[in-house]
Design a protein around this motif. Structure first.
Motif, PDB file in Angstrom:
ATOM      1  N   UNK A  35       0.822  -1.209   0.000  1.00  0.00           N
ATOM      2  CA  UNK A  35       0.000   0.000   0.000  1.00  0.00           C
ATOM      3  C   UNK A  35       0.860   1.265   0.000  1.00  0.00           C
ATOM      4  N   UNK A  36       1.953   1.248   0.777  1.00  0.00           N
ATOM      5  CA  UNK A  36       2.818   2.425   0.810  1.00  0.00           C
ATOM      6  C   UNK A  36       3.450   2.675  -0.574  1.00  0.00           C
ATOM      7  N   UNK A  37       3.921   1.608  -1.209  1.00  0.00           N
ATOM      8  CA  UNK A  37       4.527   1.771  -2.538  1.00  0.00           C
ATOM      9  C   UNK A  37       3.495   2.231  -3.554  1.00  0.00           C
ATOM     10  N   UNK A  38       2.278   1.698  -3.461  1.00  0.00           N
ATOM     11  CA  UNK A  38       1.236   2.075  -4.424  1.00  0.00           C
ATOM     12  C   UNK A  38       0.844   3.535  -4.252  1.00  0.00           C
ATOM     13  N   UNK A  39       0.696   3.941  -2.992  1.00  0.00           N
ATOM     14  CA  UNK A  39       0.342   5.344  -2.746  1.00  0.00           C
ATOM     15  C   UNK A  39       1.446   6.273  -3.242  1.00  0.00           C
ATOM     16  N   UNK A  40       2.703   5.887  -2.980  1.00  0.00           N
ATOM     17  CA  UNK A  40       3.820   6.718  -3.433  1.00  0.00           C
ATOM     18  C   UNK A  40       3.857   6.821  -4.961  1.00  0.00           C
ATOM     19  N   UNK A  41       3.642   5.706  -5.638  1.00  0.00           N
ATOM     20  CA  UNK A  41       3.654   5.730  -7.102  1.00  0.00           C
ATOM     21  C   UNK A  41       2.491   6.530  -7.657  1.00  0.00           C
ATOM     22  N   UNK A  42       1.318   6.414  -7.020  1.00  0.00           N
ATOM     23  CA  UNK A  42       0.177   7.184  -7.490  1.00  0.00           C
ATOM     24  C   UNK A  42       0.398   8.680  -7.270  1.00  0.00           C
ATOM     25  N   UNK A  43       1.018   9.032  -6.157  1.00  0.00           N
ATOM     26  CA  UNK A  43       1.318  10.449  -5.921  1.00  0.00           C
ATOM     27  C   UNK A  43       2.288  10.983  -6.977  1.00  0.00           C
ATOM     28  N   UNK A  44       3.302  10.175  -7.295  1.00  0.00           N
ATOM     29  CA  UNK A  44       4.239  10.597  -8.355  1.00  0.00           C
ATOM     30  C   UNK A  44       3.516  10.728  -9.697  1.00  0.00           C
ATOM     31  N   UNK A  45       2.604   9.778  -9.966  1.00  0.00           N
ATOM     32  CA  UNK A  45       1.851   9.833 -11.224  1.00  0.00           C
ATOM     33  C   UNK A  45       0.962  11.070 -11.277  1.00  0.00           C
ATOM     34  N   UNK A  46       0.380  11.469 -10.154  1.00  0.00           N
ATOM     35  CA  UNK A  46      -0.456  12.668 -10.131  1.00  0.00           C
ATOM     36  C   UNK A  46       0.388  13.925 -10.369  1.00  0.00           C
ATOM     37  N   UNK A  47       1.592  13.938  -9.769  1.00  0.00           N
ATOM     38  CA  UNK A  47       2.476  15.091 -10.007  1.00  0.00           C
ATOM     39  C   UNK A  47       2.853  15.191 -11.490  1.00  0.00           C
ATOM     40  N   UNK A  48       3.162  14.029 -12.077  1.00  0.00           N
ATOM     41  CA  UNK A  48       3.496  14.028 -13.512  1.00  0.00           C
ATOM     42  C   UNK A  48       2.300  14.476 -14.337  1.00  0.00           C
ATOM     43  N   UNK A  49       1.097  14.000 -13.921  1.00  0.00           N
ATOM     44  CA  UNK A  49      -0.101  14.390 -14.658  1.00  0.00           C
ATOM     45  C   UNK A  49      -0.366  15.895 -14.566  1.00  0.00           C
ATOM     46  N   UNK A 133       6.407  -6.335  -9.713  1.00  0.00           N
ATOM     47  CA  UNK A 133       7.672  -6.940  -9.257  1.00  0.00           C
ATOM     48  C   UNK A 133       7.799  -6.866  -7.736  1.00  0.00           C
ATOM     49  N   UNK A 134       7.374  -5.740  -7.192  1.00  0.00           N
ATOM     50  CA  UNK A 134       7.419  -5.605  -5.733  1.00  0.00           C
ATOM     51  C   UNK A 134       6.501  -6.632  -5.072  1.00  0.00           C
ATOM     52  N   UNK A 135       5.290  -6.814  -5.614  1.00  0.00           N
ATOM     53  CA  UNK A 135       4.364  -7.809  -5.054  1.00  0.00           C
ATOM     54  C   UNK A 135       4.958  -9.212  -5.147  1.00  0.00           C
ATOM     55  N   UNK A 136       5.599  -9.515  -6.272  1.00  0.00           N
ATOM     56  CA  UNK A 136       6.214 -10.840  -6.424  1.00  0.00           C
ATOM     57  C   UNK A 136       7.332 -11.038  -5.401  1.00  0.00           C
ATOM     58  N   UNK A 137       8.132  -9.998  -5.205  1.00  0.00           N
ATOM     59  CA  UNK A 137       9.218 -10.104  -4.224  1.00  0.00           C
ATOM     60  C   UNK A 137       8.667 -10.265  -2.813  1.00  0.00           C
ATOM     61  N   UNK A 138       7.572  -9.575  -2.497  1.00  0.00           N
ATOM     62  CA  UNK A 138       6.964  -9.710  -1.173  1.00  0.00           C
ATOM     63  C   UNK A 138       6.409 -11.111  -0.948  1.00  0.00           C
ATOM     64  N   UNK A 139       5.801 -11.695  -1.978  1.00  0.00           N
ATOM     65  CA  UNK A 139       5.273 -13.061  -1.842  1.00  0.00           C
ATOM     66  C   UNK A 139       6.403 -14.052  -1.628  1.00  0.00           C
ATOM     67  N   UNK A 140       7.461 -13.931  -2.424  1.00  0.00           N
ATOM     68  CA  UNK A 140       8.597 -14.849  -2.262  1.00  0.00           C
ATOM     69  C   UNK A 140       9.226 -14.687  -0.875  1.00  0.00           C
ATOM     70  N   UNK A 141       9.368 -13.436  -0.437  1.00  0.00           N
ATOM     71  CA  UNK A 141       9.928 -13.208   0.894  1.00  0.00           C
ATOM     72  C   UNK A 141       9.050 -13.765   1.992  1.00  0.00           C
TER      73      UNK A 141
END
Length: 451
Positions: A35-49, A133-141
């Motif tokens: 959730x933290x990574x998704x929120x951060x990416x969405x915030x960056x996407x909004x800034x770019x938008x 990729x982050x979700x896959x790494x979290x599942x493997x971890x």
């Protein structure tokens, strides 16, 4: 109501507990990180938008034909209501629409004349790939944490389980009479934990019980020893009484008292674990037949297989005599004695042994349940079991048929089985190592010592 009994080991309980806690922590951390990574990416996407919509606004206002670029639109009817209200107030803004499968990033700015310039982009591309990729790494971890926790639980639980099993084995040895065993020494190890406290408690309990048993044994032996002389004098004096019924009763009771004192002394000596067998080679079948016939002529003796045994004839005679006497006194004829190799079976056709004896073994001064009540003192089988321990033999008790299955005199009855060892105990009470024979066994019969 009978509840199901699910038995599992400490090792697996600890392993499951660690795996469950690890899985819970891994899932919680994965959700937080996702959730933290998704929120951060969405915030960056909004800034770019926002940057893109500002660039589109400048292009639109500087162009002569007022043609929107960069996929922007004028007064888009799909513009979210929240963003539409923000633009009406004369402010620009961005918005994330999560209603569909793929999030949509909106940005809008107000234009002259009340128009609205908006830009819509799906949250795909590199950001979505990074999130996957982050979700896959979290599942493997998380899976690695669960398996690692399970392995750690098996390791820790296995160590604890081994210590507990050693403690249980040592406690069982103590219960069987080996009071020299110490649970604390049996579990060993360098790490100190609650099992050491349990071991010390069991050792303290063993020492206390042993001290009490030794004290009771000494008191019993001292009382019996002190009674021995006056009882002997009483028996001698009773023999001098004139003939008659009262004299017979006195002599009978005096002899019974003397027998009781001798039996109590013998039990005290056997409990002291200082008795040693004086070994001789005898033919077991012939020896048993002679002793049983002399003691109870009506008993049926069968020798299925004759064999030489190295044992103490006096103690063996005591065991067989007590078993036959018990069968005659409490059972029903015929009393059958069977010798097969090193095994001697004594069976009657009475009501059988009481459940308490089958469950706990012989106990002094307990003559049995009401179906085997008698006039004895409950020392005969106790002495037989003690003498069997001195010989290194095993004495077992069972009933030929369960109660109510067969009528008395047919298939029922009590069965006592004496198993003589292949290696007889030495004079020190231990057992010698087996020796490879150098030649055929001698069949010459050795002279038997009656003493």
């Amino acid at each position: 109501m009978i509840r199901p009994d699910l038995r599992t080991g400490v090792r697996w309980k600890i392993s499951v507990a660690i795996a469950a806690v690890g899985a819970l922590i891994a899932v919680a951390l994965s959700l937080v990180v996702h959730n933290a990574a998704r929120v951060s990416m969405l915030d960056n996407a909004r800034d770019v938008q926002i940057d893109r919509i500002l660039l589109a606004q400048r292009w639109y206002e500087s162009s002569k034909n007022r043609d929107p670029r960069f996929n922007s639109r004028i007064n888009d009817p799909a513009l979210p209501a929240e963003l539409r209200r923000l633009v009406r107030d004369g402010r620009r803004g961005s918005y994330v629409d999560d209603e569909g499968d793929t999030p949509e990033i909106w940005a809008a700015v107000p234009l002259a004349g009340g128009d609205v310039l908006s830009l819509r982009t799906e949250f795909t591309g590199r950001s979505a790939t990074v999130l996957k990729d982050l979700d896959r790494a979290l599942i493997i971890g998380s899976v690695a944490v669960v398996f690692g926790g399970s392995a750690l639980g098996v390791l820790i639980g296995g160590q604890l389980s081994r210590r507990l099993r050693k403690a249980a084995s040592a406690a069982r040895n103590v219960a069987r009479g080996d009071t020299g065993v110490r649970v604390r020494e049996a579990i060993g190890g360098i790490v100190r934990d609650e099992t050491d406290d349990l071991a010390r408690a069991v050792d303290s309990l063993t020492d206390a019980l042993q001290a009490r048993i030794d004290a009771e044994r000494r008191v019993t032996a001292d009382i019996a020893h002190e009674l021995r002389t006056p009882v002997t004098g009483l028996v001698t004096a009773a023999e001098l009484l004139p003939p008659g019924r009262p004299s017979e009763l006195v002599r009978d009771r005096a002899q019974a008292l003397r027998t009781l004192v001798e039996d109590v002394l013998e039990v005290a000596r056997l409990d002291g674990a200082s008795e040693r067998a004086e070994l001789q080679e005898i033919l077991l079948g012939e020896f048993t037949a002679r002793r049983v016939t002399a003691l109870h002529p009506d008993a049926v003796v069968r020798v299925v297989h004759e064999s030489w045994v190295s044992t103490d004839p006096r103690r063996l005679e005591r065991i067989i005599g007590n078993l036959v006497t018990n069968a005659v006194k409490y059972g029903v004829d015929p009393v059958e004695v069977t010798v097969e190799g090193r095994v001697v079976r004594v069976r009657d056709h009475g009501p059988g042994f009481p459940p308490a004896l089958l469950r706990e073994g012989p106990s002094r001064f307990r003559t049995g349940a009401r179906d085997r009540a008698g006039t004895g003192h409950g020392l005969g089988l106790t002495i037989a079991a003690g003498q069997a321990r001195v010989l290194g033999a095993r004495l077992t008790f069972r009933n030929a048929a369960a109660e109510g299955v067969a009528p008395h005199g047919e298939a029922g009855g009590a069965v006592a089985v004496l198993w003589l060892p292949e290696q007889a105990p030495t004079v020190t009470g231990s057992f010698p190592l087996p020796v490879v024979p150098e030649g055929p066994r001698r069949r010459r019969r050795r002279p038997w010592n009656r003493g």
